[in-house]
Design a protein around this motif. Sequence first.
Motif, PDB file in Angstrom:
ATOM      1  N   ASN A  68      -6.576 -47.304   2.637  1.00 58.40           N
ATOM      2  CA  ASN A  68      -6.392 -46.210   1.674  1.00 58.40           C
ATOM      3  C   ASN A  68      -6.350 -46.726   0.240  1.00 58.40           C
ATOM      4  O   ASN A  68      -5.766 -46.102  -0.648  1.00 58.40           O
ATOM      5  N   GLY A  69      -6.977 -47.899   0.043  1.00 53.47           N
ATOM      6  CA  GLY A  69      -6.958 -48.497  -1.295  1.00 53.47           C
ATOM      7  C   GLY A  69      -5.756 -49.384  -1.533  1.00 53.47           C
ATOM      8  O   GLY A  69      -5.558 -49.878  -2.649  1.00 53.47           O
ATOM      9  N   ILE A  78       0.291 -53.700  -2.260  1.00 58.53           N
ATOM     10  CA  ILE A  78      -0.409 -53.843  -3.538  1.00 58.53           C
ATOM     11  C   ILE A  78      -1.679 -53.001  -3.519  1.00 58.53           C
ATOM     12  O   ILE A  78      -2.257 -52.735  -2.459  1.00 58.53           O
ATOM     13  N   SER A  79      -2.120 -52.620  -4.702  1.00 56.21           N
ATOM     14  CA  SER A  79      -3.338 -51.816  -4.817  1.00 56.21           C
ATOM     15  C   SER A  79      -4.558 -52.717  -4.828  1.00 56.21           C
ATOM     16  O   SER A  79      -4.479 -53.927  -5.078  1.00 56.21           O
ATOM     17  N   SER A  80      -5.718 -52.096  -4.566  1.00 49.91           N
ATOM     18  CA  SER A  80      -6.971 -52.853  -4.560  1.00 49.91           C
ATOM     19  C   SER A  80      -7.272 -53.458  -5.932  1.00 49.91           C
ATOM     20  O   SER A  80      -7.933 -54.487  -6.034  1.00 49.91           O
ATOM     21  N   SER A  81      -6.745 -52.833  -6.994  1.00 48.45           N
ATOM     22  CA  SER A  81      -6.981 -53.359  -8.348  1.00 48.45           C
ATOM     23  C   SER A  81      -6.203 -54.651  -8.611  1.00 48.45           C
ATOM     24  O   SER A  81      -6.515 -55.383  -9.545  1.00 48.45           O
ATOM     25  N   SER A 101      -7.959 -56.106   9.138  1.00 43.09           N
ATOM     26  CA  SER A 101      -7.586 -54.733   9.487  1.00 43.09           C
ATOM     27  C   SER A 101      -6.248 -54.781  10.236  1.00 43.09           C
ATOM     28  O   SER A 101      -5.792 -55.855  10.648  1.00 43.09           O
ATOM     29  N   LYS A 102      -5.644 -53.604  10.419  1.00 44.29           N
ATOM     30  CA  LYS A 102      -4.382 -53.558  11.174  1.00 44.29           C
ATOM     31  C   LYS A 102      -4.578 -54.096  12.587  1.00 44.29           C
ATOM     32  O   LYS A 102      -3.738 -54.831  13.111  1.00 44.29           O
ATOM     33  N   ALA A 103      -5.693 -53.729  13.215  1.00 43.83           N
ATOM     34  CA  ALA A 103      -5.962 -54.171  14.589  1.00 43.83           C
ATOM     35  C   ALA A 103      -6.147 -55.684  14.650  1.00 43.83           C
ATOM     36  O   ALA A 103      -5.632 -56.350  15.556  1.00 43.83           O
ATOM     37  N   GLU A 104      -6.884 -56.247  13.686  1.00 46.25           N
ATOM     38  CA  GLU A 104      -7.092 -57.704  13.650  1.00 46.25           C
ATOM     39  C   GLU A 104      -5.777 -58.437  13.436  1.00 46.25           C
ATOM     40  O   GLU A 104      -5.529 -59.490  14.041  1.00 46.25           O
TER      41      GLU A 104
END
Length: 326
Positions: A68-69, A78-81, A101-104
Amino acid sequence: MPLFKRRGNNESVGGENKIKILFTSDLHGSETAFRKFLNVGVMQKVDCLIIGGDIAGKSLVPIVNKGNGYFVIGDREISSSSINNVVAEFRKSGVYYAILSKAEHEELINNKKKLDELFNEKMKENLKGWVEIAQEKLKERRIPVFINLGNDDPSFLFQVIEESELMRKSEGNIIDIGGHEMISFGYVNPTPWRTPREMSEDELMHNLKGMAEKLEKPEKAIFNFHAPPYNTSLDNAPLLSADLKPVVKGGDVVMTHVGSKAIRKIIEEYQPMLGIHGHIHESRAFDKIGRTVIINPGSEFNQGILHSTLILLEDGRVKGNQFIVG
């Protein structure tokens, strides 16, 4: 005349009366410290660069993509920025990272084999990045970079080093540096941490003796051994309790000598011109054992600070040495 000359297991560097060497150790994955090392070598116009071991990082941090960024690192969101700033800090301090990812991430938590495989891949990936950086930084002067693995480095990293044009594996080879034979060994005496490349003092002595016996002029040689010799200014470290915590008395940390007795003995026996060492980060110093000058530049890799020493050899002796920190 080419800078390198292959002679079986030997390599030859230079051939001048004055030889300038830049030595560092214990970079532990810090790209910032590595870049500084190359920059200093170029600015100082050295004849060769030597890394005395422990090039691999010590930790791997998962960066979990929430999709979700935002990303999660430990208990931080933290944000993607902001992700580029975080990655830059990891590169500075020698921390490996993986965006998952969450699954990884869940799979790695529950599968130690996969976690170990990822860590190994990150070590290789980081070192391959260093090879590319060296190729770019040193493309004009082609300064050779001799690398030893230390006690924290898995031996498969030698494969990456041997694929490089400028980086050279020093361990197992006799390197001729302006008429001075250099022998190298990255194993250390036993530590409380049970690291990958440790040996008993008897095993160390057997291996060191085997190398030293091949030297034609040991009195002019360089001993590039990762562990420092025992009971010198180079091997002071905190005394640890049974639970591996520093012992404190009167408000001060108790220090003790933790270097190798075998390395001290081989230096006393052969009296080489120079011993260059690392391993004990907090023990930056130079000292002498008989006629042998011994140096440990220390390390603050986790701050991205380079600790190195500039060494001038002239007329078969150590003319001078200078610590360079920054």
